[in-house]
Structures are given as structure tokens and as C-alpha cells.
Motif scaffolding. Structure first.
Motif, mmCIF file in Angstrom:
data_model
loop_
_atom_site.group_PDB
_atom_site.id
_atom_site.type_symbol
_atom_site.label_atom_id
_atom_site.label_comp_id
_atom_site.label_asym_id
_atom_site.label_seq_id
_atom_site.Cartn_x
_atom_site.Cartn_y
_atom_site.Cartn_z
ATOM 1 N N GLY A 50 0.680 -1.094 -0.071
ATOM 2 C CA GLY A 50 -0.109 -0.010 -0.079
ATOM 3 C C GLY A 50 0.753 1.183 0.000
ATOM 4 N N GLU A 103 3.550 -4.811 -8.321
ATOM 5 C CA GLU A 103 2.128 -5.066 -8.062
ATOM 6 C C GLU A 103 2.120 -6.037 -6.775
ATOM 7 O OE1 GLU A 103 -1.801 -7.167 -10.261
ATOM 8 O OE2 GLU A 103 -0.125 -6.867 -11.276
ATOM 9 N N SER A 160 -3.955 -2.404 9.324
ATOM 10 C CA SER A 160 -5.331 -2.605 9.116
ATOM 11 C C SER A 160 -5.983 -3.008 10.443
ATOM 12 C CB SER A 160 -5.570 -3.448 8.206
ATOM 13 O OG SER A 160 -5.541 -5.002 8.459
ATOM 14 N N VAL A 200 -2.691 -1.177 3.815
ATOM 15 C CA VAL A 200 -3.919 -1.581 2.898
ATOM 16 C C VAL A 200 -5.256 -1.862 3.816
ATOM 17 C CG1 VAL A 200 -2.481 -2.310 1.015
ATOM 18 C CG2 VAL A 200 -3.464 -3.993 2.778
ATOM 19 N N GLU A 201 -6.343 -1.857 3.098
ATOM 20 C CA GLU A 201 -7.780 -2.116 3.843
ATOM 21 C C GLU A 201 -7.685 -3.366 4.343
ATOM 22 O OE1 GLU A 201 -9.951 0.055 4.613
ATOM 23 O OE2 GLU A 201 -8.714 1.482 3.467
ATOM 24 N N ASP A 220 -9.633 -6.082 4.033
ATOM 25 C CA ASP A 220 -9.795 -7.544 2.891
ATOM 26 C C ASP A 220 -8.656 -7.834 2.251
ATOM 27 O OD1 ASP A 220 -9.948 -5.176 1.545
ATOM 28 O OD2 ASP A 220 -11.461 -5.631 0.307
ATOM 29 N N LEU A 221 -7.743 -6.869 1.899
ATOM 30 C CA LEU A 221 -6.431 -6.853 1.169
ATOM 31 C C LEU A 221 -5.459 -7.363 1.993
ATOM 32 C CD1 LEU A 221 -5.502 -6.985 -1.750
ATOM 33 C CD2 LEU A 221 -4.715 -4.416 -1.452
ATOM 34 N N SER A 273 -1.007 -1.346 -6.097
ATOM 35 C CA SER A 273 -2.288 -2.027 -7.001
ATOM 36 C C SER A 273 -1.627 -2.185 -8.439
ATOM 37 C CB SER A 273 -3.439 -1.247 -7.193
ATOM 38 O OG SER A 273 -3.149 0.064 -7.432
ATOM 39 N N GLU A 330 -6.014 -11.024 2.775
ATOM 40 C CA GLU A 330 -5.623 -12.007 1.596
ATOM 41 C C GLU A 330 -4.358 -12.372 1.223
ATOM 42 O OE1 GLU A 330 -5.972 -11.518 -3.265
ATOM 43 O OE2 GLU A 330 -7.405 -10.039 -2.098
ATOM 44 N N LEU A 331 -3.341 -10.969 1.457
ATOM 45 C CA LEU A 331 -1.946 -10.979 1.140
ATOM 46 C C LEU A 331 -0.833 -11.052 2.142
ATOM 47 C CD1 LEU A 331 -1.719 -8.197 -1.618
ATOM 48 C CD2 LEU A 331 -2.298 -10.658 -1.834
#
Length: 341
Positions: A10, A57, A96, A73-74, A76-77, A38, A80-81
Motif C-alpha cells: 500500500g 504489483e 489494518s 492497506v484495507e 480485506d486486502l 495496485s 488476503e495478502l
């Protein structure tokens, strides 16, 4: 000194950009800096204090060889990551909300509970910005008298919604100054210029929002006070950056104002600004305009809680701190630096 490969997930947002600056300011031993964002930002080149870096990316395979990953980052990301970063061998400091209340993840403010870093299992969480700003000055008073209850109102700047929030407020101020129609709000539920928005986050419990419950839930974990009671109201205000908070504390034991002032004046991360007789308002009490772009939590307006039946056990104060810096990026970099020591 050992050099570390540090990635920022991010990296193009307000907090990620500030993390780069904080790494340099704190002389972090960066051997290689990786900036992850992104797909639309991938390939862009960024000048940093550590040299020119090409943005890559963000993806599950982006963390190979990283020692430390700073997440900006938010939720959800992050969910995920960031587990992929841990699998790749990195230690994650995440800004987050995704992992904050996970019992296996330390939630750390270095001035309060740095020792909790020792039991991490790959992820360390950065607390909510308003939680950090409120707890840094609460902690030295708790050590004297034992805090049992907090009544808090926050006055949170547009920076709490990141770069889009700040840009939206600036656009609204510009439109108002030109006598034009205020643009339709996107970052906030209503126009912020010349306005206050008394809701941050969705409603969660008994009419309290998710943002309001964070101070209690995160405060209990950080200060190891499972019975701490918090009544919090969070308000978005038309200030660009630096959050302010009005805090009333109730204690187990008596505490004098002189004891409180002495504790705050010597506390790490705190600056006492509390001179009612000062000619200049900037020397009387903290204000967002003075506390932006620096890392200390300024505290002032200390007084007795005259509503408390036992006045010797109640204190009220006002504090301000930069949401992007100590409320987010600086705190994360401080945690990361402790990992290297």
C-alpha cells in the motif's frame, strides 16, 4: 549493522508514503526497499531516501526475500495478502484492523507494551489511530493511579480516510472559497467543510460505531486491562490532519493534578502544553494545526473531573496527535525497529 529488505504494502497511499519518510527519519537499516501497490501503480518509479524504487504489483508472490513487511492497506486486502508474507518468512507490522483482536497477534504501542512483540507469530498489529493518540497519554497516568474508566470524544481529521479524505476536504474548501457548489461527497457520508459528521464506521453495539468500540476493545488488549470500561463518541471534523480527543479518566486511586502533570511531562511520546496564562494560544493548549507532521501526542487542559463524586480520582484532559504519523506510520516503523534491536 544488519541490513533488512523492507516492503511496504500500500505504498502509494497516505500512510504508505509516510512510512517511507519515517523509515528514513528513524535511520532504519534498510538494505532494499520494495514498494507494493495496485496494478495501476505498478511500473511507476518513486524517488525515496533509499534511492529510486519501481513500484511492483502487490500479490501473493511479492514477498519473497523480505525480512519485514509494513502493511498499509484495507482489511480485506490485508487478510488476503499478508499471510503470504509470513509464509515467505517475513515479519509483518500491519496497520489494518484485520488482525488487531486476534489473540495470537500482538497489538502494540511501543511506549506502552513493547514487550508484547516478543510473542508474535509472524504478524504484529498497529492499533487504530484514535486508540494510539488516546492511550499514549493515558498510560503514564494509569501507572500512577490505575485507570478503570474512560469517557472520550474524538475529533478526527479528514486524514483518517486517507488521501481521498484529505483531497475531498480540500476540494470542498476550494469550492466554497470560489462560491461554487460543493462537490458531491464520496469519502464521507456528507460534506465535511463547515460541518461535523458524528458517525465514523458502522453501528455495532448498543448504538456505538465500530470506530467507537475500538478504543475499548483495543485498549483492553494493549494495556492488559480486560475490565476497562470506555464510553466513546467519534466525530469527523473539517481538519486536514491530526486528530484531537477530549478524555476523562476515572482511577482506582487518588491522583493529584501535579502528579499527573509531572507524569505527562516525563512520559515518552508525550508533550505537555498546559499553560493557561500564556499570551499565545499555541502555548496554552494543543491544537491540530500545531501537532500535524510530528510524532508527539500533545496534552493540555488538565483539570479535575468535577462530575466525579470522588474528585481526587477523576482527571480530564485534551490531546492532539498526527493521525498519519504516530497514529499510523510512525507507530508501525517504531515496532519494526524494535524487531531489529
Amino acid at each position: 549493522m544488519k541490513q533488512y529488505t523492507v516492503a511496504i504494502l500500500g505504498a502509494t497511499g497516505a500512510v504508505g508514503t509516510q512510512m517511507i519518510q519515517c523509515l528514513a527519519e528513524q535511520d532504519f537499516p534498510v538494505g532494499e526497499l520494495r514498494l507494493l501497490a495496485s496494478a495501476r501503480s505498478a511500473g511507476k518509479k518513486v524517488e525515496t531516501p533509499f534511492g529510486e524504487v519501481t513500484i511492483a504489483e502487490a500479490g501473493p508472490d511479492a514477498f519473497a526475500g523480505c525480512d519485514i513487511v509494513l502493511g498499509a492497506v484495507e482489511d480485506d486486502l490485508a487478510k488476503e495478502l499478508l499471510p503470504h508474507a509470513v509464509e515467505a518468512g517475513a515479519v509483518v507490522v500491519d496497520n489494518s484492523h484485520a488482525f488487531r483482536l486476534d489473540p495470537d497477534v500482538p497489538l502494540v504501542v511501543p511506549e506502552i507494551n513493547a514487550e508484547d512483540i516478543s510473542w508474535h507469530k509472524g504478524i504484529i498489529s498497529n492499533p487504530n489511530c484514535a486508540t494510539i493518540i488516546g492511550l499514549v497519554p493515558t498510560w503514564p497516568l494509569h501507572k500512577i493511579a490505575g485507570v478503570t474508566r474512560m469517557i472520550v470524544s474524538t475529533y478526527q481529521a479528514a486524514s483518517g480516510a486517507g488521501a481521498p479524505g484529505m483531497a475531498e476536504l480540500e476540494a470542498q474548501i476550494g469550492a466554497m472559497g470560489r462560491g461554487e457548489e460543493i462537490p458531491e461527497p464520496k469519502a464521507f457520508a456528507a460534506p465535511l467543510v463547515s460541518n461535523l459528521i458524528p458517525q465514523i464506521g458502522g453501528f455495532k453495539y448498543e448504538g456505538y460505531t465500530s470506530e467507537e468500540m475500538k478504543l475499548q476493545n483495543e485498549g483492553r488488549k494493549i494495556m492488559h486491562l480486560p475490565e476497562l470500561r470506555v464510553n466513546c463518541t467519534c466525530v469527523r471534523v473539517p481538519v486536514l490532519r491530526s486528530h484531537s480527543e477530549s478524555i476523562t479518566l476515572e482511577f482506582e486511586r487518588d491522583i493529584t493534578l501535579d502528579e499527573a502533570r509531572e507524569a505527562l511531562a516525563s512520559a515518552p511520546g508525550v508533550k505537555l502544553v498546559d499553560d493557561r496564562e500564556a499570551e499565545n494560544a499555541h502555548d496554552r493548549f494543543p491544537m491540530p494545526i500545531d501537532t500535524s507532521d510530528q510524532d508527539l501526542i500533545w496534552v493540555g487542559r488538565l483539570r479535575r473531573d468535577i462530575s466525579n463524586p470522588d474528585a481526587a480520582r477523576g482527571i480530564t484532559f485534551w490531546c492532539c496527535g498526527d493521525q498519519i504519523r504516530k497514529g499510523a506510520a510512525t507507530n508501525a516503523v517504531q515496532i519494526a525497529k524494535l524487531l531489529t534491536e
